[in-house]
Design a protein around this motif. Structure first.
Motif, mmCIF file in Angstrom:
data_model
loop_
_atom_site.group_PDB
_atom_site.id
_atom_site.type_symbol
_atom_site.label_atom_id
_atom_site.label_comp_id
_atom_site.label_asym_id
_atom_site.label_seq_id
_atom_site.Cartn_x
_atom_site.Cartn_y
_atom_site.Cartn_z
ATOM 1 N N ASN A 92 -1.075 -3.773 -1.665
ATOM 2 C CA ASN A 92 -0.279 -4.424 -2.708
ATOM 3 C C ASN A 92 -0.547 -3.855 -4.093
ATOM 4 O O ASN A 92 -0.608 -4.571 -5.089
ATOM 5 C CB ASN A 92 -0.540 -5.932 -2.702
ATOM 6 C CG ASN A 92 -0.186 -6.568 -1.377
ATOM 7 O OD1 ASN A 92 0.823 -6.231 -0.771
ATOM 8 N ND2 ASN A 92 -1.026 -7.482 -0.914
ATOM 9 N N GLY A 93 -0.735 -2.554 -4.154
ATOM 10 C CA GLY A 93 -0.910 -1.914 -5.448
ATOM 11 C C GLY A 93 -2.265 -2.113 -6.073
ATOM 12 O O GLY A 93 -2.428 -1.927 -7.276
ATOM 13 N N ARG A 94 -3.300 -2.468 -5.303
ATOM 14 C CA ARG A 94 -4.635 -2.578 -5.886
ATOM 15 C C ARG A 94 -5.698 -2.223 -4.865
ATOM 16 O O ARG A 94 -5.445 -2.219 -3.662
ATOM 17 C CB ARG A 94 -4.893 -3.974 -6.444
ATOM 18 C CG ARG A 94 -5.043 -5.079 -5.431
ATOM 19 C CD ARG A 94 -5.539 -6.361 -6.105
ATOM 20 N NE ARG A 94 -4.990 -6.524 -7.438
ATOM 21 C CZ ARG A 94 -5.390 -7.473 -8.284
ATOM 22 N NH1 ARG A 94 -6.315 -8.337 -7.932
ATOM 23 N NH2 ARG A 94 -4.864 -7.572 -9.477
ATOM 24 N N ASN A 154 -6.198 -3.847 -14.382
ATOM 25 C CA ASN A 154 -4.739 -3.718 -14.356
ATOM 26 C C ASN A 154 -4.306 -2.254 -14.435
ATOM 27 O O ASN A 154 -3.327 -1.849 -13.795
ATOM 28 C CB ASN A 154 -4.120 -4.514 -15.505
ATOM 29 C CG ASN A 154 -4.215 -6.008 -15.288
ATOM 30 O OD1 ASN A 154 -4.389 -6.478 -14.156
ATOM 31 N ND2 ASN A 154 -4.114 -6.768 -16.360
ATOM 32 N N ASP A 158 -4.820 -0.855 -11.017
ATOM 33 C CA ASP A 158 -3.777 -1.378 -10.132
ATOM 34 C C ASP A 158 -2.450 -0.647 -10.349
ATOM 35 O O ASP A 158 -1.741 -0.316 -9.391
ATOM 36 C CB ASP A 158 -3.581 -2.876 -10.372
ATOM 37 C CG ASP A 158 -4.757 -3.709 -9.903
ATOM 38 O OD1 ASP A 158 -5.611 -3.174 -9.168
ATOM 39 O OD2 ASP A 158 -4.830 -4.894 -10.272
ATOM 40 N N THR A 159 -2.114 -0.393 -11.605
ATOM 41 C CA THR A 159 -0.869 0.318 -11.916
ATOM 42 C C THR A 159 -0.904 1.731 -11.360
ATOM 43 O O THR A 159 0.106 2.226 -10.819
ATOM 44 C CB THR A 159 -0.654 0.346 -13.438
ATOM 45 O OG1 THR A 159 -0.541 -0.994 -13.930
ATOM 46 C CG2 THR A 159 0.618 1.106 -13.794
ATOM 47 N N ILE A 175 -2.585 2.780 -8.759
ATOM 48 C CA ILE A 175 -2.465 2.719 -7.298
ATOM 49 C C ILE A 175 -1.027 2.426 -6.894
ATOM 50 O O ILE A 175 -0.508 2.999 -5.930
ATOM 51 C CB ILE A 175 -3.426 1.661 -6.731
ATOM 52 C CG1 ILE A 175 -4.869 2.105 -6.956
ATOM 53 C CG2 ILE A 175 -3.166 1.432 -5.244
ATOM 54 C CD1 ILE A 175 -5.891 1.046 -6.629
ATOM 55 N N ALA A 176 -0.371 1.539 -7.633
ATOM 56 C CA ALA A 176 1.021 1.225 -7.326
ATOM 57 C C ALA A 176 1.900 2.466 -7.428
ATOM 58 O O ALA A 176 2.809 2.670 -6.603
ATOM 59 C CB ALA A 176 1.522 0.133 -8.266
ATOM 60 N N SER A 177 1.639 3.325 -8.411
ATOM 61 C CA SER A 177 2.433 4.549 -8.555
ATOM 62 C C SER A 177 2.180 5.498 -7.394
ATOM 63 O O SER A 177 3.100 6.208 -6.949
ATOM 64 C CB SER A 177 2.110 5.239 -9.884
ATOM 65 O OG SER A 177 0.792 5.752 -9.895
ATOM 66 N N ARG A 198 1.334 4.526 -4.289
ATOM 67 C CA ARG A 198 1.887 3.940 -3.080
ATOM 68 C C ARG A 198 3.395 4.181 -2.958
ATOM 69 O O ARG A 198 3.952 4.081 -1.869
ATOM 70 C CB ARG A 198 1.590 2.438 -3.041
ATOM 71 C CG ARG A 198 0.115 2.118 -2.786
ATOM 72 C CD ARG A 198 -0.119 0.621 -2.763
ATOM 73 N NE ARG A 198 0.610 0.001 -1.663
ATOM 74 C CZ ARG A 198 0.174 -0.046 -0.397
ATOM 75 N NH1 ARG A 198 -0.988 0.498 -0.087
ATOM 76 N NH2 ARG A 198 0.886 -0.625 0.540
ATOM 77 N N ALA A 199 4.035 4.512 -4.065
ATOM 78 C CA ALA A 199 5.475 4.775 -4.029
ATOM 79 C C ALA A 199 5.799 6.172 -3.522
ATOM 80 O O ALA A 199 6.971 6.503 -3.309
ATOM 81 C CB ALA A 199 6.055 4.592 -5.431
#
Length: 232
Positions: free
Chosen positions: A47-49, A66, A69-70, A72-74, A76-77
């Motif tokens: 979940n992006g973290r 944060n 987390d941001t 990691i979210a980038s 995961r895309a």
């Protein structure tokens, strides 16, 4: 509350905190020791973290968490996020000081010399290990001042000291180690991670989170060392 009750409560809290701190230092060490594996990415980057670090916001590190987390979210895309992360790991930690951020204390103490590695910092870390009857695992073929080593040492120290009788002495010893082996160069390492401009922000964000965690942990240890035996 009488003195025996206060002592028992403090000891329980110290043991719990020590277990949590040991796990966190262990995870930081693992993330710097090797590239993130496919299994680790699949099981812990949810979940992006990065799941084991989820509670660090409670230490006043919400901004750093944060940011990670941001990043990691980038990742995961992307179709192959783990391979992209491996490329950044290689650029930062496996090449050279001019284009990356070498994860060795000696590289920062010995800036300006022809061969900064295996310097005084490496010898000091070997002394720390020997004094605690520890050794680097044979499969980890890096100098003793590689960032993963003092982090693993802190993980071991926190676990060992959790059940000791003298909490104040244990906290002081750990705080002294952080000052001697990490905080003298960790800020410059974090800055080098930023300056190197890898493709993704994961490792620069991780370095800032680690720096914030070590500083918060040092403040915690200093407080414990000063107040462990205080009785209201």
């Amino acid at each position: 509350m009488n003195a025996p009750e206060q002592t028992a409560l403090e000891r329980t809290e110290w043991q719990l905190a020590s277990a949590q701190r040991s796990r966190l230092y262990g995870w930081f060490s693992a993330l710097y020791a090797l590239e993130v594996s496919e299994e680790t990415f699949r099981t812990h980057f949810a979940n992006g973290r990065f799941a084991p670090f989820a509670g660090l916001g409670e230490l006043g590190l919400s901004a750093e968490l944060n940011r990670l987390d941001t990043a990691i979210a980038s990742l995961r895309a992307l179709p192959l996020p783990r391979l992209e992360l491996a490329a950044d790991y290689a650029q930062l930690f496996l090449l050279d000081a001019k284009t990356g951020a070498l994860p060795y204390a000696s590289a920062y103490e010995g800036e300006g010399t022809a061969s900064p590695l295996y310097g005084a910092a490496e010898a000091r870390m070997r002394e720390f290990l020997a004094a605690h009857e520890l050794a680097i695992e044979p499969g980890f073929r890096e100098p003793a001042d590689h960032l993963a080593v003092p982090l693993a040492f802190m993980a071991d120290l926190a676990e060992r000291d959790a059940s000791g009788e003298d909490i104040a002495a244990a906290a002081k010893g750990q705080a002294d180690f952080l000052r001697a082996a990490l905080l003298g160069w960790l800020p410059r390492f974090a800055e080098r991670c930023r300056q190197a401009r890898p493709q993704f922000d994961f490792y620069p964000a991780l370095a800032m989170l680690l720096l914030g965690f070590v500083r918060a942990d040092l403040a915690f240890l200093d407080d414990v060392a000063a107040s462990a035996h205080a009785v209201p």
